[in-house]
Design a protein around this motif. Structure first.
Motif, PDB file in Angstrom:
ATOM      1  N   TRP A   1      14.905 -25.366  -0.835  1.00  0.00           N
ATOM      2  CA  TRP A   1      14.159 -24.254  -0.252  1.00  0.00           C
ATOM      3  C   TRP A   1      14.699 -22.932  -0.782  1.00  0.00           C
ATOM      4  CZ3 TRP A   1      17.514 -21.299   2.704  1.00  0.00           C
ATOM      5  CH2 TRP A   1      18.594 -21.950   3.301  1.00  0.00           C
ATOM      6  N   ASP A   2      13.791 -21.956  -0.841  1.00  0.00           N
ATOM      7  CA  ASP A   2      14.117 -20.604  -1.299  1.00  0.00           C
ATOM      8  C   ASP A   2      13.734 -19.627  -0.200  1.00  0.00           C
ATOM      9  OD1 ASP A   2      14.611 -21.759  -3.866  1.00  0.00           O
ATOM     10  OD2 ASP A   2      12.464 -21.606  -4.311  1.00  0.00           O
ATOM     11  N   THR A   3      14.567 -18.631  -0.032  1.00  0.00           N
ATOM     12  CA  THR A   3      14.254 -17.588   0.939  1.00  0.00           C
ATOM     13  C   THR A   3      14.677 -16.234   0.388  1.00  0.00           C
ATOM     14  OG1 THR A   3      14.499 -16.903   3.255  1.00  0.00           O
ATOM     15  CG2 THR A   3      16.465 -17.773   2.149  1.00  0.00           C
ATOM     16  N   ALA A   4      14.009 -15.183   0.847  1.00  0.00           N
ATOM     17  CA  ALA A   4      14.320 -13.839   0.367  1.00  0.00           C
ATOM     18  C   ALA A   4      14.038 -12.821   1.464  1.00  0.00           C
ATOM     19  CB  ALA A   4      13.508 -13.504  -0.874  1.00  0.00           C
ATOM     20  N   PHE A   5      14.805 -11.740   1.438  1.00  0.00           N
ATOM     21  CA  PHE A   5      14.634 -10.646   2.389  1.00  0.00           C
ATOM     22  C   PHE A   5      14.706  -9.336   1.622  1.00  0.00           C
ATOM     23  CE2 PHE A   5      16.674  -7.358   5.003  1.00  0.00           C
ATOM     24  CZ  PHE A   5      15.747  -7.254   6.034  1.00  0.00           C
ATOM     25  N   THR A   6      13.748  -8.435   1.860  1.00  0.00           N
ATOM     26  CA  THR A   6      13.771  -7.114   1.248  1.00  0.00           C
ATOM     27  C   THR A   6      13.593  -6.045   2.314  1.00  0.00           C
ATOM     28  OG1 THR A   6      11.386  -7.095   0.820  1.00  0.00           O
ATOM     29  CG2 THR A   6      12.791  -7.989  -0.909  1.00  0.00           C
ATOM     30  N   PHE A   7      14.278  -4.942   2.106  1.00  0.00           N
ATOM     31  CA  PHE A   7      14.194  -3.803   3.024  1.00  0.00           C
ATOM     32  C   PHE A   7      14.235  -2.525   2.201  1.00  0.00           C
ATOM     33  CE2 PHE A   7      16.475  -0.466   5.384  1.00  0.00           C
ATOM     34  CZ  PHE A   7      15.615  -0.303   6.464  1.00  0.00           C
ATOM     35  N   ASN A   8      13.266  -1.645   2.430  1.00  0.00           N
ATOM     36  CA  ASN A   8      13.213  -0.358   1.739  1.00  0.00           C
ATOM     37  C   ASN A   8      12.949   0.739   2.769  1.00  0.00           C
ATOM     38  OD1 ASN A   8      13.139  -1.213  -1.267  1.00  0.00           O
ATOM     39  ND2 ASN A   8      11.546  -2.485  -0.307  1.00  0.00           N
ATOM     40  N   GLN A   9      13.773   1.760   2.734  1.00  0.00           N
ATOM     41  CA  GLN A   9      13.631   2.822   3.728  1.00  0.00           C
ATOM     42  C   GLN A   9      14.172   4.126   3.152  1.00  0.00           C
ATOM     43  OE1 GLN A   9      12.263   2.590   7.097  1.00  0.00           O
ATOM     44  NE2 GLN A   9      12.217   4.755   6.570  1.00  0.00           N
ATOM     45  N   LYS A  10      13.520   5.212   3.486  1.00  0.00           N
ATOM     46  CA  LYS A  10      13.979   6.527   3.070  1.00  0.00           C
ATOM     47  C   LYS A  10      14.595   7.238   4.264  1.00  0.00           C
ATOM     48  CE  LYS A  10      12.638  10.333   0.064  1.00  0.00           C
ATOM     49  NZ  LYS A  10      11.537  10.918  -0.738  1.00  0.00           N
ATOM     50  N   PHE A  11      15.844   7.688   4.093  1.00  0.00           N
ATOM     51  CA  PHE A  11      16.567   8.433   5.115  1.00  0.00           C
ATOM     52  C   PHE A  11      16.801   9.845   4.584  1.00  0.00           C
ATOM     53  CE2 PHE A  11      17.754   3.992   5.687  1.00  0.00           C
ATOM     54  CZ  PHE A  11      17.491   3.805   7.037  1.00  0.00           C
ATOM     55  N   GLY A  12      15.943  10.762   5.013  1.00  0.00           N
ATOM     56  CA  GLY A  12      16.033  12.120   4.487  1.00  0.00           C
ATOM     57  C   GLY A  12      15.689  12.138   3.013  1.00  0.00           C
ATOM     58  N   THR A  13      16.643  12.553   2.185  1.00  0.00           N
ATOM     59  CA  THR A  13      16.421  12.588   0.737  1.00  0.00           C
ATOM     60  C   THR A  13      16.952  11.350   0.026  1.00  0.00           C
ATOM     61  OG1 THR A  13      18.510  13.776   0.418  1.00  0.00           O
ATOM     62  CG2 THR A  13      16.515  15.113   0.727  1.00  0.00           C
TER      63      THR A  13
END
Length: 874
Positions: A726-738
């Motif tokens: 099995w394969d699993t993946a997690f992505t997170f993208n967020q902008k904090f101010g600049t």
């Protein structure tokens, strides 16, 4: 620039489903963002193609799991070529092959191996079309594709023979090249390992232009690299071989078959009797082959590629791709190593034994000689590739169509400028007392003999692949969930394979080579396929596909596929697939000549004959392994199952999980050497397999009374494998101010890998054995602000059992880091380090000394590597 929005939109949408971070917006104000969008604006309902389907669609979320590596991802990987970038992914379960030794039967190529099912089971496409294999071996050499030409790489984690035909059991890699670019971009890259050797310099130029009807893009790429030698790495600086200078010898009529050293062997070169099964054998003279042998060659590669398209009218366009490569790789190895026989009956002058300085034997003698007087072996590998695809595409009412024809030619020329010699002349010189393999100094007669028997051999492999593809797609009818998409097509392929070797090598007169016949073959393949995408209801979609392929050499095969996806909610989607697949034997598998290598293997027949328990049986070193093609081979067949889900609660977060199960039957391979010897020790036999022991000839008998010298193990349809994970993946993208932040984790876990390796054999579990880790995972953090981007990454490989299965090779983690700056002059500067903390990979001390202690497909021998890249667009 209005063409450019399609790949940008597709990448942004795919990020939620396939764990690929969307390309960062570099503008700081809404005004700049709006201006950028207007430059590349496309209609919202534009249809695009996604790997794994021939049907264009608006929604890129299909029934398959697809990972996309954009050009930024490839640059952030720190990789020097496409193979390195793909080999570092967790889905490359068992690593990738990059020609660690020159005489490896897999050739001097760089390849990719998805899910550990083999590079030959990973289909490689270029812009959606099959790339020809390397030298008829069924493996695509990814070094022929310059990194600078790549727009993105789409990786399909699913079997796809129903769509693309042979070789797609493990998955599909679709390399999408750049086509829309205005101006000229220059990229310069320097890479230097901390350890000696392996330095690289790369220069790439991308130039594109367009007008209302015509667009063209040309890529030039040049790379050279310096060799890496065994002597420059701690674990390989000493490599001990029983093929020595001066020689060892064995009396073929002796009862024990032990090797005896030359009386002139320096005391420091006397080693342990490593090849003896039981104690009591004499010390042998050894040779340190590490002083001259190399991990990696000196190489010089030049690539050129051109993509163009001309719009004839609103409904028809003419397009094409032209590409060429010229590569020169120069390998070094220690002086030639082999054995030859001196027949006692031919020794008419009894003073010959005095001349040689050895006691008169009771029978013939085999001489284990290292040809140091002839110099180090050199292999100059010239590889020239030229390919062209030309075609038309367009629309006819509601149908989209394309017609493409192409041809690719490859010539691989291997030349051996030094290190080789003729055996017949050498044995006669011994009888004439003009050459003494047991001496360390040369007289005038010896010099004359060396000059007379010196030989330069060569091989040439020519391959040609011609293809024609016709495809149509449209929408037919409607279901409650929407319109039905359909696609149909016909593919035809003609392949030719031609292998030539110099005459003396063919006759078996060259020491260190195996007698082989020139060979050639060809095949014609016709494939027809159909695919339908059925939106049964609003959130339920079904993919049906089938393909029939007819081969002129082994027959026909039909492979269906069923895929289903269901969107439970806007942020939750489930998907599943079941499909049949196949891999056709390659032309080299069928028509290839004999190949020789020296392998360590557990000779259980001899261990048992000597009274040694199986668990205490040590590998016999440097057994000559002979393999070759087989014209009776049949296709491999497979069945694959996939079940997965996509969870994206917000546009900043995405999570994927995919379970897979693949069964492969009629596997094409050489029977595993250890298992083969075990089968014979248990009284089983295999047609075509032969053994040669000290004083004997190749025969069907595995009698273990003397040392095993040669094993003939040809290719065959040997068995069956069951693979699961099995394969699993997690992505997170967020902008904090600049500050723009990003996090990616991808994890691949193998839960089953077992094979039947010999006819009539039982399943053997290979998972967790040396070179077959249970899991791999990567973590990556990015931080961006004011044109600066910082990246940190870790890459982890699980622990494994050692070769003897008495201990473990520890878990291994490397860390990479990179800093890039996009300046105001339309360019970027990047500096980075791979394996920044100089981690030492674990060694397997149950194997013989040298590079046999490294799992070569998993661990890079370079150590820490620093690189600098400068990109400038004009």
């Amino acid at each position: 620039m209005k063409w450019a929005k399609v790949p940008l939109v597709s990448l942004m949408l795919l990020s939620a489903m396939t764990r690929i971070e969307a390309q960062e917006q570099t503008a700081d104000t809404k005004k700049d963002e709006k201006a950028n969008d207007q430059k590349a604006k496309k209609p919202a309902a534009e249809k695009i193609s996604v790997t794994g389907s021939r049907i264009k669609r608006v929604d890129v979320e299909t029934v398959q799991s697809v990972t996309v590596l954009g050009s930024e991802d490839l640059k952030n990987s720190g990789a020097s070529n496409v193979s390195e970038a793909l080999g570092s992914l967790s889905v490359s379960s068992f690593g990738s092959y990059s020609a660690p030794v020159v005489n490896d039967s897999r050739g001097t190529v760089t390849s990719v191996n998805l899910r550990g099912l083999g590079a030959e089971n990973t289909l490689v496409l270029l812009d959606g079309r099959r790339l020809p294999d390397e030298g008829g071996m069924g493996v695509v050499d990814l070094s022929t594709i310059p990194m600078a030409a790549v727009e993105r790489i789409e990786i399909l984690h699913d079997a796809a023979s129903a769509i693309y035909g042979s070789d797609a059991t493990g998955g599909v890699v679709n390399i999408i090249t750049k086509k829309d670019f205005e101006g000229t971009s220059v990229s310069m890259r320097w890479l230097k390992p901390k350890e000696k050797g392996g330095e690289q310099r790369t220069l790439s130029v991308v130039s594109g232009s367009s007008n209302e009807r015509y667009k063209t893009l040309t890529t030039f790429s040049y790379q050279d690299s310096t060799p890496i030698y065994y002597r420059d790495r701690d674990w390989t600086k000493v490599g001990s071989s029983i093929y020595s200078f001066p020689a060892n010898y064995v009396d073929l009529d002796s009862a024990d078959g032990y090797l005896n050293p030359s009386p002139n062997c320096p005391a420091g070169d006397l080693g342990d009797p490593a090849d003896q099964v039981s104690a009591g054998g004499p010390q042998q003279c050894t040779f340190n082959y590490a002083l001259a042998s190399g991990f990696a060659p000196k190489s010089e590669t030049f690539n050129v590629m051109n993509n163009f398209e001309y719009t004839i009218n609103d409904d028809v366009s003419f397009f094409g791709t032209l590409r060429g490569q010229r590569a020169l790789r120069t390998w070094n190895m220690a002086p030639n190593a082999d054995s030859f026989t001196l027949e006692k009956a031919k020794v008419t002058d009894p003073t010959v034994w005095t001349y040689l300085g050895i006691p008169e034997p009771t029978g013939d003698i085999d001489i284990y000689y290292r040809g140091k007087p002839y110099g180090n072996r050199e292999f100059e590998d010239f590889n020239n590739v030229f390919g062209a695809n030309l075609g038309f595409k367009g629309t006819l009412k509601d149908w989209e169509w394309s017609l493409v024809t192409g041809e690719t030619k490859s010539r691989k020329h291997n030349f051996n400028p030094s290190g080789w010699y003729l055996g017949a002349g050498l044995t006669q010189a011994i009888l004439d007392k003009k050459f003494n393999p047991f001496a360390t100094s040369f007289d005038e007669g010896t010099t004359e003999t060396i000059n007379a028997t010196f030989y330069q051999g060569w091989t040439v492999t020519d391959t040609r692949t011609r293809t024609t593809n016709f495809a149509v797609s449209s929408e037919l009818g409607e279901l409650p969930g929407g319109k039905i998409g359909v696609a149909f097509g016909v593919d035809t392929t003609n392949q030719t394979f031609l292998y030539r070797q110099d005459q003396q090598s063919n006759l078996g007169n060259v020491i260190g080579t195996q007698p082989s016949e020139n060979s050639e073959g060809d095949r014609n393949v016709t494939g027809v396929y159909a695919e339908a995408m059925l939106p049964v209801i609003k959130d339920l979609e079904v993919q049906l596909a089938a393909r029939h392929d007819s081969y002129s050499d082994f027959g026909s095969t039909t492979n269906p596929k069923l895929g289903v996806s269901y969107k439970l909610a806007d942020f939750v989607k489930f998907r599943g697939n079941v499909s049949n697949g196949f891999r056709a034997p390659t032309l080299k598998d069928i028509f290839g000549g004999k190949e020789t290598n020296f392998i360590n293997m557990k000779d259980l027949p001899r261990c048992r004959a000597e009274g040694t328990a199986d668990e205490n049986c040590k590998p016999t070193t440097e057994v000559k392994l002979i393999s070759g093609g087989n014209q009776d081979l049949k296709q491999e067949i497979s069945r694959s199952y996939n079940l997965g889900m996509v969870l994206s609660p917000t546009k900043e977060i995405a999570f994927t999980f995919d379970f897979w199960h693949t069964v492969i039957e009629n596997k094409i391979a050489n029977i595993d050497n250890d298992e083969l010897l075990k089968a014979y020790a248990n009284g089983k036999t295999v047609p075509g397999v032969k053994f040669k022991r000290t004083g004997g000839e190749l025969s069907d008998s595995a009698d273990g009374t003397k040392k095993l010298e040669e094993l003939l193990n040809p290719l065959s349809n040997v068995g069956k494998s069951i693979n699961q994970g099995w394969d699993t993946a997690f992505t997170f993208n967020q902008k904090f101010g600049t500050i723009q932040t990003g996090w990616k984790t991808d994890f691949s876990r193998r839960t089953m890998y077992k094979e039947i390796l010999a006819p009539g054999g039982e399943y053997i579990t290979f998972l967790d054995k040396r070179g077959i880790p249970k899991y791999r995972y990567n973590n990556e953090l990015t931080l961006g602000m004011d044109g600066y981007t910082f990246l940190a990454r870790t890459r982890t490989i699980s622990s494994m059992k050692d070769y003897a299965e008495t201990g473990r090779i520890g878990e291994y983690t490397e860390a990479d880091t990179q800093l890039s700056y996009k300046h105001a002059w339309n360019g970027e500067i990047t500096i980075g380090a791979m394996n920044v903390f100089e981690r030492k990979f674990p060694l397997d001390f149950t194997q013989r000394a040298g590079d046999d202690q490294r799992a070569a497909d998993l661990y890079d021998m370079s150590g820490r590597k620093l690189y600098l890249q400068i990109d400038q667009t004009f």
